[in-house]
Design a protein around this motif. Structure first.
Motif, PDB file in Angstrom:
ATOM      1  N   GLN A 116       0.837  -1.203   0.000  1.00 46.92           N
ATOM      2  CA  GLN A 116       0.000   0.000   0.000  1.00 46.92           C
ATOM      3  C   GLN A 116       0.875   1.258   0.000  1.00 46.92           C
ATOM      4  OE1 GLN A 116      -2.445  -0.961   3.417  1.00 46.92           O
ATOM      5  NE2 GLN A 116      -4.157  -1.579   2.103  1.00 46.92           N
ATOM      6  N   ALA A 117       1.943   1.245   0.767  1.00 43.44           N
ATOM      7  CA  ALA A 117       2.863   2.382   0.780  1.00 43.44           C
ATOM      8  C   ALA A 117       3.508   2.558  -0.590  1.00 43.44           C
ATOM      9  CB  ALA A 117       3.931   2.196   1.859  1.00 43.44           C
ATOM     10  N   LEU A 118       3.917   1.454  -1.210  1.00 43.12           N
ATOM     11  CA  LEU A 118       4.582   1.522  -2.511  1.00 43.12           C
ATOM     12  C   LEU A 118       3.610   1.804  -3.652  1.00 43.12           C
ATOM     13  CD1 LEU A 118       7.154  -1.332  -1.974  1.00 43.12           C
ATOM     14  CD2 LEU A 118       7.634   1.130  -2.121  1.00 43.12           C
ATOM     15  N   ALA A 119       2.328   1.603  -3.423  1.00 45.15           N
ATOM     16  CA  ALA A 119       1.317   1.910  -4.446  1.00 45.15           C
ATOM     17  C   ALA A 119       1.204   3.416  -4.667  1.00 45.15           C
ATOM     18  CB  ALA A 119      -0.035   1.328  -4.045  1.00 45.15           C
ATOM     19  N   VAL A 126       7.222   1.024 -10.038  1.00 49.13           N
ATOM     20  CA  VAL A 126       7.044   0.495  -8.682  1.00 49.13           C
ATOM     21  C   VAL A 126       5.581   0.615  -8.281  1.00 49.13           C
ATOM     22  CG1 VAL A 126       7.609   0.854  -6.239  1.00 49.13           C
ATOM     23  CG2 VAL A 126       9.414   0.972  -7.970  1.00 49.13           C
ATOM     24  N   ARG A 127       5.010   1.778  -8.529  1.00 47.45           N
ATOM     25  CA  ARG A 127       3.610   2.037  -8.181  1.00 47.45           C
ATOM     26  C   ARG A 127       2.679   1.035  -8.863  1.00 47.45           C
ATOM     27  NH1 ARG A 127       3.638   7.242  -9.437  1.00 47.45           N
ATOM     28  NH2 ARG A 127       2.904   6.908 -11.548  1.00 47.45           N
ATOM     29  N   ASP A 128       2.856   0.847 -10.161  1.00 49.99           N
ATOM     30  CA  ASP A 128       1.993  -0.069 -10.913  1.00 49.99           C
ATOM     31  C   ASP A 128       2.163  -1.514 -10.453  1.00 49.99           C
ATOM     32  OD1 ASP A 128       1.140   2.143 -12.331  1.00 49.99           O
ATOM     33  OD2 ASP A 128       2.253   1.619 -14.167  1.00 49.99           O
ATOM     34  N   GLU A 129       3.406  -1.906 -10.192  1.00 54.99           N
ATOM     35  CA  GLU A 129       3.665  -3.283  -9.753  1.00 54.99           C
ATOM     36  C   GLU A 129       3.056  -3.526  -8.373  1.00 54.99           C
ATOM     37  OE1 GLU A 129       4.745  -6.991 -10.630  1.00 54.99           O
ATOM     38  OE2 GLU A 129       4.978  -5.350 -12.042  1.00 54.99           O
ATOM     39  N   ALA A 130       3.176  -2.548  -7.475  1.00 50.55           N
ATOM     40  CA  ALA A 130       2.575  -2.673  -6.138  1.00 50.55           C
ATOM     41  C   ALA A 130       1.055  -2.755  -6.243  1.00 50.55           C
ATOM     42  CB  ALA A 130       2.994  -1.491  -5.262  1.00 50.55           C
ATOM     43  N   GLN A 131       0.468  -1.929  -7.078  1.00 48.01           N
ATOM     44  CA  GLN A 131      -0.982  -1.952  -7.252  1.00 48.01           C
ATOM     45  C   GLN A 131      -1.444  -3.276  -7.858  1.00 48.01           C
ATOM     46  OE1 GLN A 131      -1.618   1.609  -9.575  1.00 48.01           O
ATOM     47  NE2 GLN A 131      -1.519   2.935  -7.776  1.00 48.01           N
ATOM     48  N   ARG A 132      -0.671  -3.792  -8.813  1.00 44.69           N
ATOM     49  CA  ARG A 132      -1.011  -5.077  -9.432  1.00 44.69           C
ATOM     50  C   ARG A 132      -0.965  -6.204  -8.402  1.00 44.69           C
ATOM     51  NH1 ARG A 132       1.014  -9.435 -11.888  1.00 44.69           N
ATOM     52  NH2 ARG A 132       3.225  -8.971 -11.649  1.00 44.69           N
ATOM     53  N   ARG A 133       0.047  -6.204  -7.562  1.00 35.20           N
ATOM     54  CA  ARG A 133       0.181  -7.245  -6.537  1.00 35.20           C
ATOM     55  C   ARG A 133      -0.926  -7.130  -5.493  1.00 35.20           C
ATOM     56  NH1 ARG A 133       3.448 -10.946  -7.145  1.00 35.20           N
ATOM     57  NH2 ARG A 133       4.849 -10.671  -8.864  1.00 35.20           N
ATOM     58  N   LEU A 134      -1.304  -5.901  -5.138  1.00 38.80           N
ATOM     59  CA  LEU A 134      -2.426  -5.720  -4.208  1.00 38.80           C
ATOM     60  C   LEU A 134      -3.716  -6.259  -4.820  1.00 38.80           C
ATOM     61  CD1 LEU A 134      -1.704  -2.174  -2.759  1.00 38.80           C
ATOM     62  CD2 LEU A 134      -1.884  -4.313  -1.456  1.00 38.80           C
ATOM     63  N   SER A 135      -3.898  -6.006  -6.100  1.00 39.02           N
ATOM     64  CA  SER A 135      -5.088  -6.500  -6.792  1.00 39.02           C
ATOM     65  C   SER A 135      -5.120  -8.029  -6.793  1.00 39.02           C
ATOM     66  CB  SER A 135      -5.098  -5.953  -8.224  1.00 39.02           C
ATOM     67  OG  SER A 135      -6.173  -6.491  -8.947  1.00 39.02           O
ATOM     68  N   LEU A 136      -3.974  -8.651  -7.024  1.00 42.07           N
ATOM     69  CA  LEU A 136      -3.902 -10.117  -7.005  1.00 42.07           C
ATOM     70  C   LEU A 136      -4.208 -10.665  -5.616  1.00 42.07           C
ATOM     71  CD1 LEU A 136      -0.706 -10.684  -9.192  1.00 42.07           C
ATOM     72  CD2 LEU A 136      -3.070 -11.217  -9.826  1.00 42.07           C
ATOM     73  N   LEU A 137      -3.734  -9.988  -4.587  1.00 41.63           N
ATOM     74  CA  LEU A 137      -4.013 -10.440  -3.208  1.00 41.63           C
ATOM     75  C   LEU A 137      -5.501 -10.326  -2.902  1.00 41.63           C
ATOM     76  CD1 LEU A 137      -0.983  -8.901  -1.299  1.00 41.63           C
ATOM     77  CD2 LEU A 137      -1.457 -11.333  -1.654  1.00 41.63           C
TER      78      LEU A 137
END
Length: 141
Positions: A116-119, A126-137
């Motif tokens: 969430q911090a990196l999103a 970095v932002r997009d990858e963090a958001q993508r991983r949050l979406s997958l979780l």
């Protein structure tokens, strides 16, 4: 690593350019332990994206993630976002997905907090990858 000395840093930077995958992987592990990743960020990024051998990618990513901090996760997400070689991208994804610390309730909560911090990171990759991983979780819930 508290005892990270100037000579060790120099030796690791030299080793990062070795023709031997095992020497590069060891350099990645040592550099990932540097107290301030910013000083070695470019070299770590290059090692994370090593297209000659995914063992270098794996060893460096595992060491960065083992730090358990935002800087280590950020470095791996940045590399994942920049990976153009599919094997390297897959290896980085596997290391992100397979970190055993994140298999527990507390570990997962920490991962979500860091993502969430990196999103909101200034770096769009970095932002997009963090958001993508949050979406997958969220899909796994």
């Amino acid at each position: 690593m508290n005892g990270f000395q100037d000579q060790e840093l120099i030796d690791s930077l030299v080793a990062a350019d070795s023709s031997s995958w095992s020497v590069r992987a060891a350099a990645g592990r040592r550099l990932a332990a540097a107290p301030r990743l910013g000083a070695v960020a470019d070299v770590l990024h290059r090692l994370l994206l090593d297209v000659q051998d995914t063992a270098v990618t794996s060893e460096t990513a595992v060491a960065l993630l083992a730090r358990g901090d935002l800087a280590g996760l950020r470095a791996v997400l940045a590399a994942r976002a920049d990976a153009t070689d599919q094997g390297t991208a897959d290896q980085l994804g596997a290391e992100l997905d397979g970190d055993p610390r994140w298999m527990t309730g507390d570990g997962l909560a920490e991962l979500i907090r860091q993502l969430q911090a990196l999103a909101a990171d200034a770096d769009p990759g970095v932002r997009d990858e963090a958001q993508r991983r949050l979406s997958l979780l969220r899909q796994d819930d």
